[in-house]
Each structure stands twice: as structure tokens, then as C-alpha cells.
Design a protein around this motif. Structure first.
Motif, PDB file in Angstrom:
ATOM      1  N   GLY A 131       8.255   8.536   8.877  1.00 20.75           N
ATOM      2  CA  GLY A 131       8.931   8.891  10.508  1.00 20.75           C
ATOM      3  C   GLY A 131       7.971   8.206  10.842  1.00 20.75           C
ATOM      4  O   GLY A 131       8.138   7.925  12.223  1.00 20.75           O
ATOM      5  N   THR A 132       6.657   7.864  10.451  1.00 20.44           N
ATOM      6  CA  THR A 132       5.775   7.704  10.616  1.00 20.44           C
ATOM      7  C   THR A 132       5.369   6.613  10.342  1.00 20.44           C
ATOM      8  O   THR A 132       4.512   4.988  10.535  1.00 20.44           O
ATOM      9  N   SER A 133       5.351   5.795   9.028  1.00 20.32           N
ATOM     10  CA  SER A 133       5.214   4.825   8.398  1.00 20.32           C
ATOM     11  C   SER A 133       6.833   4.292   7.337  1.00 20.32           C
ATOM     12  O   SER A 133       7.402   5.176   7.209  1.00 20.32           O
ATOM     13  N   LEU A 134       6.660   3.306   6.841  1.00 22.51           N
ATOM     14  CA  LEU A 134       7.529   3.167   6.255  1.00 22.51           C
ATOM     15  C   LEU A 134       6.896   1.979   4.673  1.00 22.51           C
ATOM     16  O   LEU A 134       6.084   1.873   4.703  1.00 22.51           O
ATOM     17  N   HIS A 135       7.588   3.350   3.586  1.00 24.80           N
ATOM     18  CA  HIS A 135       6.451   2.702   2.164  1.00 24.80           C
ATOM     19  C   HIS A 135       7.741   2.493   1.515  1.00 24.80           C
ATOM     20  O   HIS A 135       8.701   2.831   0.934  1.00 24.80           O
ATOM     21  N   LEU A 136       7.309   1.989  -0.154  1.00 22.68           N
ATOM     22  CA  LEU A 136       8.250   1.899  -1.150  1.00 22.68           C
ATOM     23  C   LEU A 136       8.132   3.407  -1.985  1.00 22.68           C
ATOM     24  O   LEU A 136       7.307   4.087  -2.156  1.00 22.68           O
ATOM     25  N   THR A 137       9.339   3.330  -2.547  1.00 25.36           N
ATOM     26  CA  THR A 137       9.815   4.889  -2.943  1.00 25.36           C
ATOM     27  C   THR A 137       9.215   4.309  -4.605  1.00 25.36           C
ATOM     28  O   THR A 137       8.878   3.280  -5.125  1.00 25.36           O
ATOM     29  N   ILE A 155      15.642  -3.138   6.721  1.00 23.51           N
ATOM     30  CA  ILE A 155      15.125  -1.577   6.667  1.00 23.51           C
ATOM     31  C   ILE A 155      16.296  -0.778   6.005  1.00 23.51           C
ATOM     32  O   ILE A 155      16.564   0.034   5.255  1.00 23.51           O
ATOM     33  N   TYR A 156      17.356  -1.053   6.864  1.00 30.12           N
ATOM     34  CA  TYR A 156      18.323   0.210   6.214  1.00 30.12           C
ATOM     35  C   TYR A 156      19.530  -0.257   5.375  1.00 30.12           C
ATOM     36  O   TYR A 156      19.663   0.515   3.992  1.00 30.12           O
ATOM     37  N   GLU A 157      19.409  -1.187   4.988  1.00 28.23           N
ATOM     38  CA  GLU A 157      19.643  -1.877   3.031  1.00 28.23           C
ATOM     39  C   GLU A 157      18.971  -1.376   2.114  1.00 28.23           C
ATOM     40  O   GLU A 157      19.602  -0.872   1.366  1.00 28.23           O
ATOM     41  N   LEU A 158      17.925  -2.027   1.966  1.00 21.22           N
ATOM     42  CA  LEU A 158      16.084  -1.091   1.020  1.00 21.22           C
ATOM     43  C   LEU A 158      16.510  -0.209   1.325  1.00 21.22           C
ATOM     44  O   LEU A 158      16.394   1.010   0.101  1.00 21.22           O
ATOM     45  N   THR A 159      16.610   0.902   2.689  1.00 21.61           N
ATOM     46  CA  THR A 159      16.340   3.042   2.385  1.00 21.61           C
ATOM     47  C   THR A 159      17.462   3.021   1.299  1.00 21.61           C
ATOM     48  O   THR A 159      17.163   3.894   0.609  1.00 21.61           O
ATOM     49  N   GLU A 160      18.979   2.217   1.637  1.00 19.43           N
ATOM     50  CA  GLU A 160      20.736   2.580   0.717  1.00 19.43           C
ATOM     51  C   GLU A 160      20.222   2.659  -0.663  1.00 19.43           C
ATOM     52  O   GLU A 160      20.775   3.571  -0.983  1.00 19.43           O
ATOM     53  N   LYS A 161      19.243   1.623  -1.111  1.00 22.29           N
ATOM     54  CA  LYS A 161      19.390   1.603  -2.002  1.00 22.29           C
ATOM     55  C   LYS A 161      18.269   2.375  -2.695  1.00 22.29           C
ATOM     56  O   LYS A 161      17.772   1.551  -4.011  1.00 22.29           O
ATOM     57  N   MET A 178       0.499  -1.554   0.460  1.00 22.12           N
ATOM     58  CA  MET A 178       0.291   0.175   0.093  1.00 22.12           C
ATOM     59  C   MET A 178       0.999   1.411   0.074  1.00 22.12           C
ATOM     60  O   MET A 178       1.956   1.252   0.835  1.00 22.12           O
ATOM     61  N   LYS A 179       0.346   1.870  -0.766  1.00 21.83           N
ATOM     62  CA  LYS A 179       0.941   3.413  -0.585  1.00 21.83           C
ATOM     63  C   LYS A 179       1.469   3.705   0.640  1.00 21.83           C
ATOM     64  O   LYS A 179       2.000   4.546   1.170  1.00 21.83           O
ATOM     65  N   GLU A 180       0.492   4.606   1.540  1.00 21.74           N
ATOM     66  CA  GLU A 180       0.553   4.259   3.165  1.00 21.74           C
ATOM     67  C   GLU A 180       1.813   3.299   4.165  1.00 21.74           C
ATOM     68  O   GLU A 180       1.899   3.705   4.630  1.00 21.74           O
ATOM     69  N   LEU A 234      13.191   2.032  -0.221  1.00 19.50           N
ATOM     70  CA  LEU A 234      12.432   2.098   0.619  1.00 19.50           C
ATOM     71  C   LEU A 234      11.991   3.526   1.603  1.00 19.50           C
ATOM     72  O   LEU A 234      13.809   4.286   1.313  1.00 19.50           O
ATOM     73  N   HIS A 235      11.302   3.670   1.813  1.00 22.78           N
ATOM     74  CA  HIS A 235      11.655   5.427   2.752  1.00 22.78           C
ATOM     75  C   HIS A 235      10.632   5.728   3.929  1.00 22.78           C
ATOM     76  O   HIS A 235       9.351   4.820   3.709  1.00 22.78           O
ATOM     77  N   ASP A 236      11.714   6.535   4.872  1.00 20.01           N
ATOM     78  CA  ASP A 236      10.710   6.151   6.158  1.00 20.01           C
ATOM     79  C   ASP A 236      10.450   7.408   6.451  1.00 20.01           C
ATOM     80  O   ASP A 236      11.294   8.324   6.238  1.00 20.01           O
TER      81      ASP A 236
END
Ligand code: SF4
Length: 380
Positions: A355-361, A342-348, A317-319, A351-353
Motif C-alpha cells: 500500500g505504501t511500498s513495493l517489496h520482494l516476497t 508489477i502485476y505480473e510479478l505480484t501474480e507470481k 531492501m526489505k523496506e 512482489l508484494h504491494d
């Protein structure tokens, strides 16, 4: 907390599509009335006291392969599970083009059905035949118009891309036709060649060839761009809706919440147990006739599995996955469990955090499966 969503499976079809691996049977000569009776019994046993039902989804197979009288019976039986039927906010029935007349539509409307999901797949005549659909492109459009004139204002259509021999022009044509219909929701899936389908046989014999992955990805991007421009929100990887018309029932699945599943081959998730019903009709009916639940298998979901599911379903989900909801459910944060991933996928930049949720870029949406797999691998 008791489940507030029900899925009902009607496993009959007027024609079997070449790509389909759902639990379904060609309707001719099937014990349809016996099935409906057994289905009503299963619901009564599973829901002996009414529940605060919010969403209902009757799918299949094809619910509209039933007669108006048979479909009405199923609708009444499922509504009888609701403590207050008027509190059901979303009541969806799947419809196949060409299988509804005004009488069937009026009956559904009068019984409280307020959302239709119409299986269009493509507006390309040759491709419809190529994938084994029973209807024409014109019938699909007529069905949408009929539904609108019967008063339905929450209509979804299903589309497929990545079909054998489908060109980008074919796909653009289908998107344009869909957007011209004045509908509120589009679900779009790429073709997966599943075992035990005609397509799988033909694939093994070299008679059909899947489209290259990059063509499929380009088709997805085209869809997302076109429907977004037309005012649809890409609220889930495969689902797009205008304001206020997101599928509440499907959010039950993506938010990893519990639900009842009734009917042959149906899946459900109740009291921490995922279950699947017997698929073959004689087995399903026999189990009910002999006084037992028609279960094929049950699985007590472990805490680890729940957390994995929460992540890979929620990220569709987008949310995204809500930090608060995750911590509320598991008394640990997603960083406590999945920090490395989470760190690995954010680095790539997948994924984006927020602050209140994690979601796909944006990039993550295109490579969704790669992301989801990572969360499954944590416990291997
Ligand atoms: S895709 Fe739908 S209509 Fe076609 S065989 Fe499967 S369930 Fe039936």
C-alpha cells in the motif's frame, strides 16, 4: 541537493585473492605515497567547499594494507570534505584480518571511524587457502576481538558461499562461528566467477566447478534462517544487521542517491552523472599531476534509467521501494511506468504491494535477479 556520502578507494592488497575482480594491485613496489597525495588532491578539487557529509566508506583493495600514517592521511583528507565532521554518522573502513594492530585501530577510533567491515569470507581453513586469502580463520577471529577491545561496537564481516568444494556443513560452520563473535552486521555474497581472475582461468580449464544453483539457494536459505533466529534483520538481500546497525552508507546506493567516489577505479554519481575513474595507478596519478580529473567515463543518467535503478536497487531492501519517494522523485507513480511488470510479478507471488511500498516476497528474495531483470526489460 549535494551528495552527503563519500566512497574512497584504496587499491592495494598484500595478496591477490583468486576470485577478485576489483581494481587492486599487489602493494609491493607501488607508488603508495604518490597515490595518497593524488587522492587528497582529487578530493580537494571535487569538494572545494565543505559539504554536509553523513557517511564515509573507505574500501578497496584493502585500506589496512596502508601504514597507520598513510591511512591517517587518507582519513584526514576525507574528513576535510565535511562541513561538520562530528555530523558524520557512519564512517566505515574495510579491514583485512591480520592487518591491524592496536595502534592502527586506536588511530582509526580517535579519528572518528565508527564502523569496521572485516573481510573474513569463510572460517574454513582449507577453503581460505583455496580462494587465495592471506589469513587464517583464527586471525579473523582475533581481528574481531582486537577491534572490540579497541572500542568498536559496529562491526561487520563479509562471508562467501557457493565456493568450490564448499559443503553445507562448511557453510553452517562459518555461520555458527560468525554468530559467536558478537558482531552487529553480516554481508554474505555467493561466488561469481568473474573474468580476469585466477578462478576464471581455472574454470575454463575445468579445474574448478561452481556449485549447483539449488545448493547455493539452499545455502542462502540456511543463512537467512540462522541469522534471523539470532536476531539479525535481513534488511537487504545480502545484508543482515542487529537493530540500529544497518549500513547507512550502502543505503545511499540502494536508495539510488548520489555520492562521491574518489580514487583509482572508483565510481561516483553526482549531478545526475555516473562516472568511473581511471583504474591503472600511473594513469590516475598522471591525470591528477597534469591538473585534470582522472575520469575514464561519464554517463548522464536518463530519466528512464533513473526509474529502473530506483526499482531494482530499492527492491534489494526489505523496506522495498517507497511509493511516496518514487512519486516525489519522478512526479509519476511506479504503476504509471511499470504496471504490467508489477502485476505480473505480484501474480507470481514474487512482489508484494503493502500500500505504501513495493517489496520482494520470500520467494522473490530467492529469485531476486529474475525480478530485477524485468524492470530493465521494460524499455528495451
Ligand atoms: S578480495 Fe579484497 S583482499 Fe582479496 S584481492 Fe580483492 S580487494 Fe584484495
Amino acid at each position: 541537493m549535494t551528495a552527503s556520502s563519500i566512497y574512497v578507494h584504496i587499491p592495494f592488497c598484500e595478496q591477490i585473492c583468486f576470485y577478485c575482480d576489483f581494481n587492486k594491485f599487489f602493494i609491493k613496489n607501488q607508488p603508495v605515497d604518490e597515490y595518497i597525495e593524488a587522492l587528497g588532491q582529487e578530493m580537494k578539487w571535487a569538494v572545494p567547499h565543505t559539504i554536509p557529509l553523513k557517511t564515509i566508506y573507505i574500501g578497496g583493495g584493502t585500506p589496512t594494507a596502508l601504514t597507520t600514517k598513510q591511512l591517517k592521511q587518507v582519513i584526514e583528507d576525507v574528513k576535510a570534505c565535511a562541513a561538520d565532521p562530528s555530523a558524520v554518522t557512519e564512517f566505515t573502513v574495510e579491514v583485512n584480518p591480520g592487518e591491524v594492530d592496536r595502534e592502527k585501530l586506536d588511530m582509526m577510533k580517535a579519528c572518528g571511524v565508527n564502523r569496521l567491515s572485516i573481510g573474513v569470507q569463510t572460517f574454513h581453513e582449507k577453503l581460505l587457502k583455496r580462494i587465495g586469502r592471506a589469513h587464517s580463520s583464527q586471525e579473523a577471529k582475533d581481528t574481531v576481538e582486537q577491534a572490540k577491545s579497541a572500542g568498536f561496537d559496529n562491526i561487520s564481516i563479509d562471508l562467501m558461499f557457493g565456493l568450490p568444494e564448499q559443503t553445507m556443513e562448511d557453510w553452517q560452520h562459518s555461520i555458527t562461528e560468525a554468530l559467536g563473535l558478537g558482531i552487529q552486521h553480516i554481508s554474505a555474497y555467493s561466488l561469481k566467477i568473474e573474468e580476469k581472475t585466477m578462478f576464471h582461468n581455472w574454470y575454463r580449464q575445468g579445474k574448478i566447478h561452481p556449485l549447483p544453483e539449488d545448493t547455493e539457494a539452499a545455502m542462502y536459505e540456511e543463512l537467512e534462517a540462522k541469522v534471523t533466529e539470532a536476531g539479525f534483520n535481513p534488511y537487504e538481500i545480502s545484508n543482515f544487521a542487529v537493530d540500529g546497525r544497518e549500513s547507512e552508507h550502502n543505503k545511499t546506493y540502494w536508495r539510488n542517491e548520489e555520492y562521491f567516489g574518489f580514487g583509482a577505479g572508483a565510481h561516483g554519481y553526482i549531478d545526475g552523472i555516473r562516472y568511473a575513474n581511471l583504474g591503472p595507478l600511473p594513469h590516475y596519478i598522471k591525470a591528477i599531476d597534469s591538473g585534470s580529473f582522472p575520469l575514464r567515463e561519464t554517463h548522464q543518467v536518463t530519466a528512464k534509467e533513473k526509474m529502473e535503478e530506483e526499482m531494482f536497487m530499492g527492491l534489494r531492501m526489505k523496506e522495498g521501494v517507497s511509493s511516496k519517494r518514487f512519486t516525489g522523485k519522478f512526479q509519476q507513480s511506479y504503476y504509471d511506468i511499470f504496471s504490467e511488470v508489477i502485476y505480473e510479478l505480484t501474480e507470481k507471488e514474487l512482489l508484494h504491494d503493502s500500500g505504501t511500498s513495493l517489496h520482494l516476497t520470500e520467494k522473490g528474495r530467492l529469485l531476486g535477479n529474475e525480478v530485477f531483470e524485468k524492470f530493465l526489460l521494460v524499455y528495451e
